[in-house]
Design an enzyme around this catalytic site. Structure first.
Site, PDB file in Angstrom:
ATOM      1  N   ASP A  77       4.979  10.929  26.499  1.00  0.00           N
ATOM      2  CA  ASP A  77       4.678  10.994  28.189  1.00  0.00           C
ATOM      3  C   ASP A  77       3.045  10.330  28.254  1.00  0.00           C
ATOM      4  O   ASP A  77       1.923  10.899  27.765  1.00  0.00           O
ATOM      5  CB  ASP A  77       4.317  12.720  28.546  1.00  0.00           C
ATOM      6  CG  ASP A  77       4.703  12.439  29.624  1.00  0.00           C
ATOM      7  OD1 ASP A  77       3.385  12.189  30.833  1.00  0.00           O
ATOM      8  OD2 ASP A  77       5.889  13.704  30.409  1.00  0.00           O
ATOM      9  N   HIS A  90       8.692   9.124  28.472  1.00  0.00           N
ATOM     10  CA  HIS A  90       8.858  10.293  29.125  1.00  0.00           C
ATOM     11  C   HIS A  90       8.560  10.191  29.896  1.00  0.00           C
ATOM     12  O   HIS A  90       7.216  10.500  30.490  1.00  0.00           O
ATOM     13  CB  HIS A  90       8.575  11.788  27.947  1.00  0.00           C
ATOM     14  CG  HIS A  90       8.985  13.193  28.665  1.00  0.00           C
ATOM     15  ND1 HIS A  90       8.181  14.026  29.545  1.00  0.00           N
ATOM     16  CD2 HIS A  90      10.345  13.676  29.278  1.00  0.00           C
ATOM     17  CE1 HIS A  90       8.634  15.103  29.926  1.00  0.00           C
ATOM     18  NE2 HIS A  90      10.063  14.760  29.328  1.00  0.00           N
ATOM     19  N   GLU A 122       7.469  14.253  22.789  1.00  0.00           N
ATOM     20  CA  GLU A 122       7.087  14.031  25.049  1.00  0.00           C
ATOM     21  C   GLU A 122       6.217  15.183  24.233  1.00  0.00           C
ATOM     22  O   GLU A 122       4.689  15.288  24.848  1.00  0.00           O
ATOM     23  CB  GLU A 122       7.642  14.637  25.349  1.00  0.00           C
ATOM     24  CG  GLU A 122       8.279  15.795  25.655  1.00  0.00           C
ATOM     25  CD  GLU A 122       9.452  16.725  26.737  1.00  0.00           C
ATOM     26  OE1 GLU A 122       9.486  17.272  27.337  1.00  0.00           O
ATOM     27  OE2 GLU A 122      10.520  15.883  26.369  1.00  0.00           O
ATOM     28  N   GLU A 141      17.840  15.320  22.214  1.00  0.00           N
ATOM     29  CA  GLU A 141      16.480  15.761  22.048  1.00  0.00           C
ATOM     30  C   GLU A 141      15.172  16.461  22.032  1.00  0.00           C
ATOM     31  O   GLU A 141      16.277  18.127  22.126  1.00  0.00           O
ATOM     32  CB  GLU A 141      16.297  14.840  23.937  1.00  0.00           C
ATOM     33  CG  GLU A 141      14.245  14.631  24.370  1.00  0.00           C
ATOM     34  CD  GLU A 141      14.350  14.521  25.436  1.00  0.00           C
ATOM     35  OE1 GLU A 141      13.529  14.400  26.412  1.00  0.00           O
ATOM     36  OE2 GLU A 141      14.813  13.708  25.829  1.00  0.00           O
ATOM     37  N   LYS A 193      21.201  18.863  29.952  1.00  0.00           N
ATOM     38  CA  LYS A 193      20.576  20.658  29.022  1.00  0.00           C
ATOM     39  C   LYS A 193      20.846  21.327  28.508  1.00  0.00           C
ATOM     40  O   LYS A 193      22.265  20.740  28.445  1.00  0.00           O
ATOM     41  CB  LYS A 193      19.610  21.255  30.063  1.00  0.00           C
ATOM     42  CG  LYS A 193      18.282  20.669  30.840  1.00  0.00           C
ATOM     43  CD  LYS A 193      17.870  20.115  29.842  1.00  0.00           C
ATOM     44  CE  LYS A 193      16.259  19.314  30.862  1.00  0.00           C
ATOM     45  NZ  LYS A 193      15.043  19.085  30.105  1.00  0.00           N
ATOM     46  N   ASP A 230      19.307  16.810  25.798  1.00  0.00           N
ATOM     47  CA  ASP A 230      18.164  17.469  25.728  1.00  0.00           C
ATOM     48  C   ASP A 230      18.108  19.223  25.576  1.00  0.00           C
ATOM     49  O   ASP A 230      18.536  19.790  26.494  1.00  0.00           O
ATOM     50  CB  ASP A 230      17.217  17.120  26.809  1.00  0.00           C
ATOM     51  CG  ASP A 230      15.762  17.347  26.863  1.00  0.00           C
ATOM     52  OD1 ASP A 230      15.010  18.007  25.471  1.00  0.00           O
ATOM     53  OD2 ASP A 230      15.017  17.370  28.237  1.00  0.00           O
TER      54      ASP A 230
END
Length: 235
Positions: A172, A199, A146, A120, A65, A94
């Site tokens: 997703d 995802h 996503e 991401e 992250k 991400d």
């Protein structure tokens, strides 16, 4: 269950019996009521330690992250992870759409030295033009999707005067329309030369759906020598 066959067979058949995976982790350690309480030094050390544990567990790629600290401090986390896992392991980041376009570009340019495999959700998912601006300013592949729904949402990501606004699409399955819609999105992605990495988050059912869906994806492009995270589907 009625037919006694796996879902991947109902979707057209599997190209593989095992699916390659990557690890996701290295979240921020802080009081959830006040992100300002993050201890940056501790966060950097914990991030590197956790990433190394994924390497020890046999993972060949890890996604971490970014976005809750300032760019300079998050870059320290990225640098610490790269140092911990070495050069042979893939590293992705991400942001969960944490940045403005200028800040995302700034971070992306600085991360290029750490051989990041994808960036991401750098900006809010509705800002398609923002995605294009970030994508045009970095060699790091841009990922997202996503928060996009059905093939129509992905059409908007793929169609534009300069082509797709991202390099890696991440539908997703549990949110974008289910397995049948995923197959339509996969066809659309292949038409526009966009890599597909589903995802998966939140449940064993979602994971099972993702595994069966990825099993049906062909090598893109086809090769007699598949390369992990390059042309071989992952989840």
């Amino acid at each position: 269950k009625k037919l006694g066959v796996p879902v991947c067979k109902l979707l057209g058949g599997a190209f593989r019996s095992r699916v390659k995976v990557y690890a996701t982790g290295c979240y921020y350690r802080h009081d959830c009521e006040d992100p300002a309480t993050i201890d940056v030094k501790e966060s950097i050390e914990a991030c590197a330690e956790e990433a190394n544990s994924f390497k020890d567990a046999g993972f060949r790629a890890v996604k971490i992250k970014v976005g809750l600290l300032c760019v300079e401090d998050d870059l320290k986390r990225v640098a610490a992870v790269r140092k911990a896992i070495g050069d042979d392991m893939k590293l992705m980041v991400d942001a969960n759409h944490a940045y403005s376009v200028p800040t995302a570009v700034h971070l992306a340019k600085e991360m290029e030295q750490y051989n990041v495999s994808w960036f991401e959700e750098p900006v809010v998912p509705e800002d398609i033009e923002g995605y294009r601006r970030v994508q045009s300013k970095t060699i790091i592949p841009i990922a997202g999707g996503e928060c996009s729904f059905m093939r129509y949402g992905f059409r908007d990501l793929f169609v534009g005067p300069n082509g797709p606004c991202l390099d890696i699409a991440q539908p997703d399955i549990a949110a974008s329309g289910g397995l049948s819609e995923f197959m339509k999105i996969a066809t659309l992605a292949s038409t526009f030369g966009v890599t597909l990495v589903p995802h998966v988050w939140g449940s064993g059912v979602g994971l099972a759906a993702g595994l069966h869906a990825v099993a049906t994806l062909p090598l893109t492009p086809y090769t007699c020598n598949p390369a992990y995270m390059e042309n071989e589907p992952v989840i």
